[in-house]
Motif scaffolding. Structure first.
Motif, mmCIF file in Angstrom:
data_model
loop_
_atom_site.group_PDB
_atom_site.id
_atom_site.type_symbol
_atom_site.label_atom_id
_atom_site.label_comp_id
_atom_site.label_asym_id
_atom_site.label_seq_id
_atom_site.Cartn_x
_atom_site.Cartn_y
_atom_site.Cartn_z
ATOM 1 N N GLY A 145 0.829 -1.206 0.000
ATOM 2 C CA GLY A 145 0.000 0.000 0.000
ATOM 3 C C GLY A 145 0.861 1.253 0.000
ATOM 4 N N LEU A 146 1.913 1.231 0.816
ATOM 5 C CA LEU A 146 2.851 2.354 0.836
ATOM 6 C C LEU A 146 3.444 2.587 -0.547
ATOM 7 C CD1 LEU A 146 4.744 4.470 2.118
ATOM 8 C CD2 LEU A 146 6.275 2.573 2.734
ATOM 9 N N ILE A 148 2.223 1.884 -3.487
ATOM 10 C CA ILE A 148 1.249 2.442 -4.435
ATOM 11 C C ILE A 148 1.106 3.949 -4.226
ATOM 12 C CG2 ILE A 148 -1.229 2.482 -4.968
ATOM 13 C CD1 ILE A 148 -1.123 -0.597 -4.605
ATOM 14 N N VAL A 149 1.001 4.368 -2.977
ATOM 15 C CA VAL A 149 0.849 5.795 -2.686
ATOM 16 C C VAL A 149 2.150 6.540 -3.008
ATOM 17 C CG1 VAL A 149 0.301 7.521 -0.935
ATOM 18 C CG2 VAL A 149 -0.819 5.275 -0.860
ATOM 19 N N ALA A 152 2.923 6.958 -6.850
ATOM 20 C CA ALA A 152 2.100 7.980 -7.505
ATOM 21 C C ALA A 152 2.517 9.378 -7.054
ATOM 22 C CB ALA A 152 0.619 7.743 -7.191
ATOM 23 N N TRP A 153 2.797 9.510 -5.753
ATOM 24 C CA TRP A 153 3.240 10.810 -5.223
ATOM 25 C C TRP A 153 4.569 11.220 -5.857
ATOM 26 C CZ3 TRP A 153 7.773 11.534 -2.514
ATOM 27 C CH2 TRP A 153 7.961 12.799 -1.965
ATOM 28 N N LEU B 138 -2.870 10.358 -8.641
ATOM 29 C CA LEU B 138 -2.478 10.310 -7.229
ATOM 30 C C LEU B 138 -3.701 10.079 -6.344
ATOM 31 C CD1 LEU B 138 -0.475 10.538 -4.931
ATOM 32 C CD2 LEU B 138 -0.584 13.035 -5.132
ATOM 33 N N ALA B 141 -4.524 6.440 -6.533
ATOM 34 C CA ALA B 141 -3.469 5.654 -5.878
ATOM 35 C C ALA B 141 -3.546 5.797 -4.361
ATOM 36 C CB ALA B 141 -2.094 6.093 -6.384
ATOM 37 N N GLY B 145 -4.067 2.592 -2.233
ATOM 38 C CA GLY B 145 -3.044 2.204 -1.262
ATOM 39 C C GLY B 145 -3.643 2.124 0.141
ATOM 40 N N ILE B 148 -5.608 -1.105 0.536
ATOM 41 C CA ILE B 148 -4.772 -2.300 0.716
ATOM 42 C C ILE B 148 -4.308 -2.419 2.175
ATOM 43 C CG2 ILE B 148 -2.511 -3.282 0.126
ATOM 44 C CD1 ILE B 148 -3.106 -2.329 -2.759
ATOM 45 N N VAL B 149 -3.853 -1.308 2.728
ATOM 46 C CA VAL B 149 -3.378 -1.343 4.116
ATOM 47 C C VAL B 149 -4.553 -1.552 5.074
ATOM 48 C CG1 VAL B 149 -2.137 -0.098 5.931
ATOM 49 C CG2 VAL B 149 -1.463 0.200 3.518
#
Lengths: 314, 314
Positions: A145-146, A148-149, A152-153, B138, B141, B145, B148-149
């Motif tokens: 998850g981290l 994916i974020v 994109a960031w 973003l 995402a 993200g 998912i977490v």
């Protein structure tokens, strides 16, 4: 001279990046919650800090203003790390760190991902852009998850982000409960080692090699996920055997004395084409040599004289 | 009586959950950064708070101790929300909220996800467990993200988490820059509306219906991703037309006067089998009726008398 900040720098992986980073001519800043560890290069500037606290990343990044970031810090206690709630805190801490890094003009980051991000089937050969990612553990999900974020960031803000997915490791400074360390320590003491059937097939990398590979990744232009592995599939039995060869009496290794951990794949291996062909890195230390060095390191730690009555079977 | 906490409760979606939650017999607590909005039910207990601040979630959850959580709060300004860095802050804020909710004995949560989590190809029909999720923004995402977490964390801690993926919306309280609102307002003023070719095919849902659907989702036993949509594919032209039918002179709608937004799919529709068959919810207000109600609401807001010189083409 460009500055790099390493988190988790006193840990099993992070500490092995220090020499290669210095060798690459970088000004190396390291952060650890326990300060400067013994035996690390004198040229490294150490910062004490706990990234789980709210202000730590911001304060640290403002002080160092790094161009490069290598992020290893996480909760990694063997066994407990798969399910610990603190994985969720590490997602937040990592996002704070990245935001502070970007705000202070950081340009390139490499972060420790994991093979646990991939969907684990009985036989899983992991290829970065092809193998599905449906983590079966909180640890894997938190890392994924981290990613994916963060990915994109990073695209949005123009930071080049590489995500190194780590497979199995062994080497100096390993947690004593992890496989190679546990086998080496027990045999050096003359204790029995109770193993599962040891038939699992894995990719094992000697950790100092992983340190060098991460530095190569950081200094390359490669972005996205990269499997950080040897590319050689071995059975756990072969790893145990290589360690036992160096550490003592192979007869003390009792294969099949413990059940296998359920839910883990029979085969979990890494495609390393990206690491080899795009990053341009390949390992130079094979299992035999790595086992020799690992056992030698444990032997140097001492305190392994076998007490006469210490023949445990746990 | 079970307590529910709604975040983003004064927003476009959140406010439409208040009546159905009260109708379901819940004690309703709502949080908003701007306090209690006009026109919401008197039975709701409002809390003022900004979830982006560090302590807000913890303090709020400790005070309310909800069994249920409905989480809508996010940064949603039209256009800007796709790329804003604050999406990353909302990931952190949402994780803090969930952790506080779990720590205080929360049992069931439903969170607003988005169709932007799916991989957008030219023609994308979204099926929860089948369509790939590789967000191209973003915003998408960050939501994905987080999911998912949050999903792995919820399984770990025994909290039942539903993730409602929202598609296109229209209705009362919409941001004036969004499609249906912009068309209704312009036509009520007697202004020209410059549109793209309007050939995009989408799933549009009347927002009060989405509020009811989210309450049904929350009170069901369904976990995981659920598409929150009407299940009916329409062209943007049909939506514009339905609004124009109610709001004024259709000749003022200039189709093709603006380029289409690049990067968006030609067709983005929702499979609603989970919502219909597992949650047991289906819409009761079609596009024609929704358009009538939407325009009627905008008309009630007033200030639409067309100034003689206001025939804009922007």
């Amino acid at each position: 001279m460009s500055r790099v900040l390493i988190t988790g720098a006193s840990g099993f992986i992070g500490r092995h990046t220090l020499e290669p980073l210095l060798a690459a001519g970088l000004e190396v800043h390291a952060v650890s919650h326990c300060g400067s560890p013994v035996g690390t290069p004198a040229e490294v500037t150490w910062h004490r800090g706990d990234l789980l606290t709210q202000e730590c990343a911001q304060t640290l990044i403002q002080r160092v203003r790094p161009t490069y970031l290598l992020h290893f810090a996480w909760y990694v206690r063997p066994g407990a790390c798969w399910t610990a709630s603190v994985n969720v805190d590490w997602v937040q801490a990592s996002l704070r760190l990245l935001q502070a890094f970007g705000d202070a003009g950081g340009r390139r980051a490499a972060i420790a991902g994991t093979c646990a991000e991939y969907t684990w089937q009985a036989h899983t050969h992991c290829i970065e852009k092809r193998t599905p990612t449906r983590p079966s553990t909180l640890y894997g999900a938190a890392k994924h998850g981290l990613h994916i974020v963060a990915d994109a960031w990073a695209r949005q803000t123009g930071i080049a982000l590489a995500w190194g997915r780590i497979f199995c490791l062994y080497g100096p400074h390993e947690h004593p409960d992890r496989l190679a360390a546990a086998v080496a320590r027990a045999l050096l003491r003359g204790d029995v080692v109770a193993c599962s059937n040891c038939r699992q097939v894995r990719d094992f990398l000697y950790t100092p090699e992983l340190g060098a590979a991460f530095v190569a990744l950081l200094l390359s232009g490669v972005t996205g996920s990269v499997n950080m592995a040897s590319g050689e599939a071995v059975t756990v039995a072969e790893v145990v055997s290589a360690i036992a060869e160096e550490a003592g009496d192979r007869e003390l290794v009792h294969v099949g004395a413990r059940p296998a951990v359920s839910g883990e794949p029979d085969r979990l291996t890494a495609d390393v084409a990206r690491l080899r062909d795009e990053v341009g890195w390949r390992p130079s230390i094979g299992l035999r040599e790595g086992a020799t060095r690992t056992v030698s390191w444990w032997r140097q730690q001492g305190s392994f004289a076998p007490p006469a009555s210490r023949r445990v079977t746990s």
